[in-house]
Design a protein around this motif. Structure first.
Motif, PDB file in Angstrom:
ATOM      1  N   SER A 108       0.985  -1.257   0.047  1.00  0.00           N
ATOM      2  CA  SER A 108       0.159  -0.118  -0.080  1.00  0.00           C
ATOM      3  C   SER A 108       0.823   1.252   0.042  1.00  0.00           C
ATOM      4  O   SER A 108       0.357   2.384   0.050  1.00  0.00           O
ATOM      5  N   PHE A 109       2.173   1.087   0.156  1.00  0.00           N
ATOM      6  CA  PHE A 109       3.093   2.204   0.208  1.00  0.00           C
ATOM      7  C   PHE A 109       3.921   2.276  -1.132  1.00  0.00           C
ATOM      8  O   PHE A 109       4.019   1.193  -1.800  1.00  0.00           O
ATOM      9  N   TRP A 110       4.664   3.329  -1.398  1.00  0.00           N
ATOM     10  CA  TRP A 110       5.522   3.398  -2.593  1.00  0.00           C
ATOM     11  C   TRP A 110       7.011   3.912  -1.996  1.00  0.00           C
ATOM     12  O   TRP A 110       6.957   4.696  -0.887  1.00  0.00           O
ATOM     13  N   GLY A 111       7.882   3.610  -2.741  1.00  0.00           N
ATOM     14  CA  GLY A 111       9.108   4.286  -2.638  1.00  0.00           C
ATOM     15  C   GLY A 111       9.376   5.653  -3.042  1.00  0.00           C
ATOM     16  O   GLY A 111       8.136   6.197  -3.407  1.00  0.00           O
ATOM     17  N   GLN A 112      10.705   6.211  -2.989  1.00  0.00           N
ATOM     18  CA  GLN A 112      10.693   7.377  -3.553  1.00  0.00           C
ATOM     19  C   GLN A 112      10.584   7.737  -5.146  1.00  0.00           C
ATOM     20  O   GLN A 112      10.431   8.834  -5.805  1.00  0.00           O
ATOM     21  N   GLY A 113      10.792   6.640  -5.728  1.00  0.00           N
ATOM     22  CA  GLY A 113      10.878   6.575  -7.164  1.00  0.00           C
ATOM     23  C   GLY A 113      12.271   6.912  -7.602  1.00  0.00           C
ATOM     24  O   GLY A 113      13.124   7.330  -6.934  1.00  0.00           O
ATOM     25  N   ALA A 114      12.455   6.656  -8.904  1.00  0.00           N
ATOM     26  CA  ALA A 114      13.890   7.013  -9.623  1.00  0.00           C
ATOM     27  C   ALA A 114      13.385   7.722 -10.771  1.00  0.00           C
ATOM     28  O   ALA A 114      12.687   7.372 -11.751  1.00  0.00           O
ATOM     29  N   GLN A 115      14.037   8.897 -10.914  1.00  0.00           N
ATOM     30  CA  GLN A 115      13.772   9.826 -12.340  1.00  0.00           C
ATOM     31  C   GLN A 115      14.388   9.299 -13.507  1.00  0.00           C
ATOM     32  O   GLN A 115      15.421   8.904 -13.378  1.00  0.00           O
ATOM     33  N   VAL A 116      13.743   8.980 -14.534  1.00  0.00           N
ATOM     34  CA  VAL A 116      14.184   8.806 -15.696  1.00  0.00           C
ATOM     35  C   VAL A 116      13.863   9.728 -17.009  1.00  0.00           C
ATOM     36  O   VAL A 116      12.669  10.052 -17.029  1.00  0.00           O
ATOM     37  N   THR A 117      14.803  10.247 -17.394  1.00  0.00           N
ATOM     38  CA  THR A 117      14.764  11.472 -18.265  1.00  0.00           C
ATOM     39  C   THR A 117      15.197  11.105 -19.721  1.00  0.00           C
ATOM     40  O   THR A 117      16.279  10.944 -19.743  1.00  0.00           O
TER      41      THR A 117
END
Length: 117
Positions: free
Chosen positions: A105-114
């Motif tokens: 039910s939770f998420w990490g901070q994520g990783a930005q891909v550009t």
């Protein structure tokens, strides 16, 4: 409670590659209950979408837009899952998140891909 941490994001030109990693940590019984992994992404102004779902004993299920370009792999001993992304395109630009199966039910901070053209 489990914790998910993504890493490996960055900026590349179209046609380039990136490899994302996700590490799960937490109580042993929670780690043992992980029955699969998924990667999602969320582009600016868009809803979060599933990129790949991989449930134990089954083949990974990739979104059509990434089939043949993205590959998921895992190291269960380390409770990590990677996402190899090849031939990246500007439309792949997003924040990428991992999750477990059954979904947390939770998420990490994520990783930005550009990806630039």
């Amino acid at each position: 409670q489990l914790r998910l941490v993504e890493s490996g994001g960055g900026s590349v030109q179209a046609g380039g590659s990136l490899r994302l990693s996700c590490s799960a940590s937490g109580p042993s019984e929670s780690l043992l209950s992980i029955a699969g992994w998924a990667w999602y992404r969320q582009a600016p102004g868009a809803q979060r979408e599933q990129v790949v779902l991989w449930i134990n004993e089954r083949s990974p299920r990739y979104a059509d837009v990434v089939k043949g370009r993205f590959t998921i792999s895992e190291d269960r001993a380390k409770n990590t899952v990677d996402l190899q992304m090849n031939n990246l395109q500007p439309e792949d630009t997003a924040v990428y998140y991992c999750n477990i199966w059954p979904p947390a039910s939770f998420w990490g901070q994520g990783a930005q891909v550009t990806v630039s053209s």
